[in-house]
Motif scaffolding. Structure first.
Motif, mmCIF file in Angstrom:
data_model
loop_
_atom_site.group_PDB
_atom_site.id
_atom_site.type_symbol
_atom_site.label_atom_id
_atom_site.label_comp_id
_atom_site.label_asym_id
_atom_site.label_seq_id
_atom_site.Cartn_x
_atom_site.Cartn_y
_atom_site.Cartn_z
ATOM 1 N N TRP A 58 0.840 -1.207 0.000
ATOM 2 C CA TRP A 58 0.000 0.000 0.000
ATOM 3 C C TRP A 58 0.870 1.250 0.000
ATOM 4 N N LYS A 59 1.900 1.241 0.820
ATOM 5 C CA LYS A 59 2.790 2.409 0.950
ATOM 6 C C LYS A 59 3.470 2.744 -0.384
ATOM 7 N N ARG A 60 3.704 1.742 -1.206
ATOM 8 C CA ARG A 60 4.437 1.962 -2.456
ATOM 9 C C ARG A 60 3.554 2.048 -3.694
ATOM 10 N N ALA A 64 -2.537 7.160 -7.977
ATOM 11 C CA ALA A 64 -3.647 6.850 -8.880
ATOM 12 C C ALA A 64 -4.242 5.474 -8.574
ATOM 13 N N THR A 65 -3.401 4.509 -8.228
ATOM 14 C CA THR A 65 -3.891 3.167 -7.906
ATOM 15 C C THR A 65 -4.651 3.185 -6.589
ATOM 16 N N ARG A 66 -4.129 3.911 -5.603
ATOM 17 C CA ARG A 66 -4.845 4.021 -4.323
ATOM 18 C C ARG A 66 -6.195 4.695 -4.515
ATOM 19 N N TRP A 67 -6.235 5.719 -5.367
ATOM 20 C CA TRP A 67 -7.506 6.422 -5.607
ATOM 21 C C TRP A 67 -8.500 5.517 -6.326
ATOM 22 N N GLU A 68 -8.012 4.649 -7.218
ATOM 23 C CA GLU A 68 -8.904 3.673 -7.866
ATOM 24 C C GLU A 68 -9.517 2.748 -6.822
ATOM 25 N N TRP A 69 -8.690 2.309 -5.867
ATOM 26 C CA TRP A 69 -9.198 1.455 -4.793
ATOM 27 C C TRP A 69 -10.246 2.211 -3.965
ATOM 28 N N TRP A 108 -11.490 7.583 6.941
ATOM 29 C CA TRP A 108 -11.725 6.973 5.624
ATOM 30 C C TRP A 108 -10.431 6.404 5.049
ATOM 31 N N ARG A 109 -9.357 7.172 5.121
ATOM 32 C CA ARG A 109 -8.081 6.718 4.557
ATOM 33 C C ARG A 109 -7.543 5.491 5.291
ATOM 34 N N ARG A 110 -7.717 5.435 6.601
ATOM 35 C CA ARG A 110 -7.289 4.246 7.353
ATOM 36 C C ARG A 110 -8.133 3.040 6.955
ATOM 37 N N TYR A 111 -9.432 3.272 6.785
ATOM 38 C CA TYR A 111 -10.303 2.186 6.346
ATOM 39 C C TYR A 111 -9.866 1.671 4.975
ATOM 40 N N THR A 112 -9.575 2.570 4.031
ATOM 41 C CA THR A 112 -9.200 2.123 2.686
ATOM 42 C C THR A 112 -7.928 1.278 2.727
ATOM 43 N N CYS A 113 -6.972 1.667 3.546
ATOM 44 C CA CYS A 113 -5.733 0.895 3.683
ATOM 45 C C CYS A 113 -6.027 -0.480 4.278
ATOM 46 N N GLU A 114 -6.767 -0.515 5.385
ATOM 47 C CA GLU A 114 -7.060 -1.802 6.029
ATOM 48 C C GLU A 114 -7.903 -2.699 5.126
ATOM 49 N N SER A 115 -8.819 -2.110 4.380
ATOM 50 C CA SER A 115 -9.640 -2.890 3.458
ATOM 51 C C SER A 115 -8.776 -3.481 2.350
ATOM 52 N N PHE A 116 -7.836 -2.701 1.853
ATOM 53 C CA PHE A 116 -6.894 -3.189 0.837
ATOM 54 C C PHE A 116 -6.109 -4.381 1.380
ATOM 55 N N CYS A 117 -5.572 -4.241 2.582
ATOM 56 C CA CYS A 117 -4.750 -5.308 3.166
ATOM 57 C C CYS A 117 -5.584 -6.537 3.500
ATOM 58 N N ASP A 118 -6.791 -6.339 4.024
ATOM 59 C CA ASP A 118 -7.672 -7.481 4.301
ATOM 60 C C ASP A 118 -8.095 -8.169 3.010
ATOM 61 N N SER A 119 -8.352 -7.393 1.977
ATOM 62 C CA SER A 119 -8.740 -7.978 0.686
ATOM 63 C C SER A 119 -7.596 -8.790 0.098
ATOM 64 N N TRP A 146 -10.420 -6.242 -9.518
ATOM 65 C CA TRP A 146 -9.559 -5.056 -9.347
ATOM 66 C C TRP A 146 -8.120 -5.500 -9.069
ATOM 67 N N PHE A 147 -7.940 -6.443 -8.150
ATOM 68 C CA PHE A 147 -6.595 -6.929 -7.834
ATOM 69 C C PHE A 147 -5.950 -7.569 -9.060
ATOM 70 N N LYS A 148 -6.726 -8.348 -9.791
ATOM 71 C CA LYS A 148 -6.184 -9.019 -10.979
ATOM 72 C C LYS A 148 -5.711 -7.994 -12.012
#
Length: 159
Positions: A58-60, A64-69, A108-119, A146-148
């Protein structure tokens, strides 16, 4: 299966206790700490380790990819999609209100990060089911697609 990872090594240490947390990551120190309890939880070791690895991803990611997520999650939120793919995202999601989403607040931003990592953990840990995988199937399919698209099998993932 976990995609190939590209970057400096990440040290993983098991500690007798991390208090109320089962794991923690320090990106600057390039270390993942796991509570010894995780080793005894059938299937959770892989899920939790992948979750923590994806904090480095996520950090790297390019913005644009984070905003898509974020857009994917915003769409789910407006459609009142229930559930998540891990408790770390779900409890944050349950505390959100529309102004958090509109304002891209810290919550919201913390949720998006945690959701990305959980997904990522749901997708790459090898577990087919888990009590924490509560997100509806249609939203799971969207996240998988999305991940694919974002991490093609032929490319390495930066950590």
């Amino acid at each position: 299966m976990l995609p190939p990872l590209l970057g400096r090594p990440i040290r993983v240490e098991v500690r007798a206790s991390l208090g109320r947390n089962l794991a923690a990551a320090s990106i600057p120190r390039r270390i993942i700490l796991l509570d010894a309890e995780v080793l005894a939880l059938r299937g959770d070791f892989e899920r939790i380790l992948v979750h923590e690895i994806f904090h480095f991803v996520w950090k790297r990611l390019p913005n644009a990819t984070r905003w898509e997520w974020e857009q994917l999650l915003r769409s789910e939120y407006t459609r009142t999609a229930a559930g998540e793919l891990g408790w770390s995202a779900e409890w944050r999601k349950l505390k959100l209100n529309p102004s958090d989403v509109r304002g891209r607040t810290r919550a919201w931003r913390r949720y998006t990060c945690e959701s990305f990592c959980d997904s990522a953990a749901w997708l790459f840990s090898g577990l087919r089911s888990h009590d924490e995988f509560t997100l509806e199937g249609s939203h799971r399919r969207t996240r998988r697609a999305w991940f694919k698209a974002s991490f093609p099998a032929s490319t390495s993932v930066p950590i």
